[in-house]
Motif scaffolding. Structure first.
Motif, mmCIF file in Angstrom:
data_model
loop_
_atom_site.group_PDB
_atom_site.id
_atom_site.type_symbol
_atom_site.label_atom_id
_atom_site.label_comp_id
_atom_site.label_asym_id
_atom_site.label_seq_id
_atom_site.Cartn_x
_atom_site.Cartn_y
_atom_site.Cartn_z
ATOM 1 N N ALA A 195 10.407 -39.577 15.899
ATOM 2 C CA ALA A 195 9.517 -39.523 17.064
ATOM 3 C C ALA A 195 9.656 -38.165 17.745
ATOM 4 N N ASP A 196 8.620 -37.740 18.425
ATOM 5 C CA ASP A 196 8.562 -36.410 19.022
ATOM 6 C C ASP A 196 9.504 -36.312 20.228
ATOM 7 N N PRO A 197 10.548 -35.471 20.175
ATOM 8 C CA PRO A 197 11.469 -35.347 21.313
ATOM 9 C C PRO A 197 10.797 -34.789 22.559
ATOM 10 N N ALA A 198 9.625 -34.144 22.413
ATOM 11 C CA ALA A 198 8.915 -33.622 23.581
ATOM 12 C C ALA A 198 8.398 -34.736 24.480
ATOM 13 N N LEU A 199 8.421 -35.969 23.975
ATOM 14 C CA LEU A 199 7.976 -37.106 24.788
ATOM 15 C C LEU A 199 9.005 -37.509 25.837
ATOM 16 N N LEU A 200 10.242 -37.081 25.694
ATOM 17 C CA LEU A 200 11.286 -37.456 26.652
ATOM 18 C C LEU A 200 10.883 -37.044 28.065
ATOM 19 N N GLY A 201 10.935 -37.999 28.968
ATOM 20 C CA GLY A 201 10.585 -37.731 30.358
ATOM 21 C C GLY A 201 9.107 -37.859 30.667
ATOM 22 N N ARG A 202 8.270 -38.108 29.646
ATOM 23 C CA ARG A 202 6.834 -38.233 29.872
ATOM 24 C C ARG A 202 6.468 -39.595 30.442
#
Length: 339
Positions: free
Chosen positions: A78-85
């Motif tokens: 899964a895309d780690p850039a989603l953290l905190g979204r």
């Protein structure tokens, strides 16, 4: 040691408990979301009362299919850039491989019914785990309480897209509950020539006008409007409202049914359908395209569900919250659980 994750479990009809469980770990392609708010609807009452149709619920279950929250952990791939979204997610666990899914009709997935909050653990909990592909990320400043209503908004978006309203059209919405009032907002955005809401509750009529309707009528008053409307969106699911919606449509008009009806309650006259050459569509859930539509409208400020929220409760207040849903009190709008 981290705090446990609470989850409201309906063990069987009429019986629930608040469990304290290990924090769930997302699997490959999944994310864990910290739930900010989850809406309670009549489908959740059906689950609790044991009135959900067989095959559409698996007990024990953690309900909660209307929700919003923040991505807290991502699984492998899964895309780690989603953290905190901030995010919402589709409820149907569509397979993504069958013909219907490949056509974009994910709510018609032929792999069998599978939905968060009914057959999979839902969001009446501190955390919910879903597939990354089901997420619809929100703006960084999104109101997560309001965003919890994006699931019913997606259903309404599916109905609006099916009805294909055009600028200047005469449009009626039957029912001024959550679905009906969200429909008013989305329909008002396409500049109808006339937008009328039909509901027996005077208090809801006032809200409908605030949400963008031009007029509000009781069902009795609406009888003089039979045959007037290019498009009728039915949202109430009452025993007579499907038939009423068909009578309101002009010859050659369109009717979209979103309400959940009891068996044998439609009462639609097939002769009237044939002679009037009506197009009648139904909506159950929402495909990915309707979710995108609703989320875009929310992000643009065209859709604002926040005024519909009248009550919020912690998870411990589930019984009190559930009693309000379907109580018939016109002062009760959307009820949220906020972990």
């Amino acid at each position: 040691m981290s705090a446990p994750s609470r989850a409201l479990t309906v063990e069987r009809p009429g019986s629930h408990r608040l469990d304290h469980l290990p924090v769930p770990e997302p699997g490959p392609g999944e994310v864990r979301v910290r739930v900010a708010a989850a809406g309670i609807c009549m489908s959740d009452r059906e689950v609790y009362d044991g009135r959900r149709a067989p095959g559409y619920v698996t007990y024990p279950v953690v309900p909660g299919h209307e929700w919003a929250g923040t991505v807290e952990a991502v699984g492998e791939g899964a895309d780690p850039a989603l953290l905190g979204r901030r995010t919402v997610a589709e409820g149907f666990r569509s397979c993504g491989r069958c013909d219907r899914c490949r056509e974009g009709e994910t709510s018609l997935c032929t792999a069998g019914y599978d939905e968060t909050g009914f057959t999979r653990p839902g969001a009446f909990a501190d955390h919910v785990v879903v597939a990354e592909r089901l997420l619809h990320p929100l703006p960084d400043d999104a109101d997560l309480r309001a965003a919890a209503l994006l699931e019913p908004a997606a259903v309404v978006a599916a109905a609006v897209r099916a009805g294909a309203p055009e600028p200047g059209a005469r449009v009626a919405v039957v029912g001024a509950g959550t679905l009906g009032l969200l429909a008013v907002q989305l329909l008002a955005a396409v500049s109808p020539g006339e937008l009328t809401v039909i509901d027996p509750r005077a208090e809801r009529a006032v809200l409908a006008m605030e949400f963008g309707a031009d007029a509000a009528r009781s069902p009795k008053e609406a009888e003089e409007l039979h045959g007037r409307f290019d498009l009728v969106v039915e949202t109430a699911g009452a025993p007579t409202t499907a038939a009423d919606a068909c009578l309101l449509a002009r010859r050659g008009g369109r009717v979209v049914l979103t309400g959940m009806f009891g068996a044998g309650s439609l009462g639609i006259d097939p002769v009237h359908l044939s002679v009037s050459q009506l197009t009648v569509r139904s909506v159950f859930g929402a495909p990915s395209s309707a979710w995108s539509y609703a989320v875009r409208a929310f992000a643009a400020g065209v859709l604002d569900p926040a005024p519909l929220i009248t009550h919020t409760f912690p998870l411990e207040g589930f019984a009190q919250a559930l009693a309000l849903v379907g109580s018939g009190d016109p002062a009760t709008g959307k009820v949220l659980l906020c972990p």
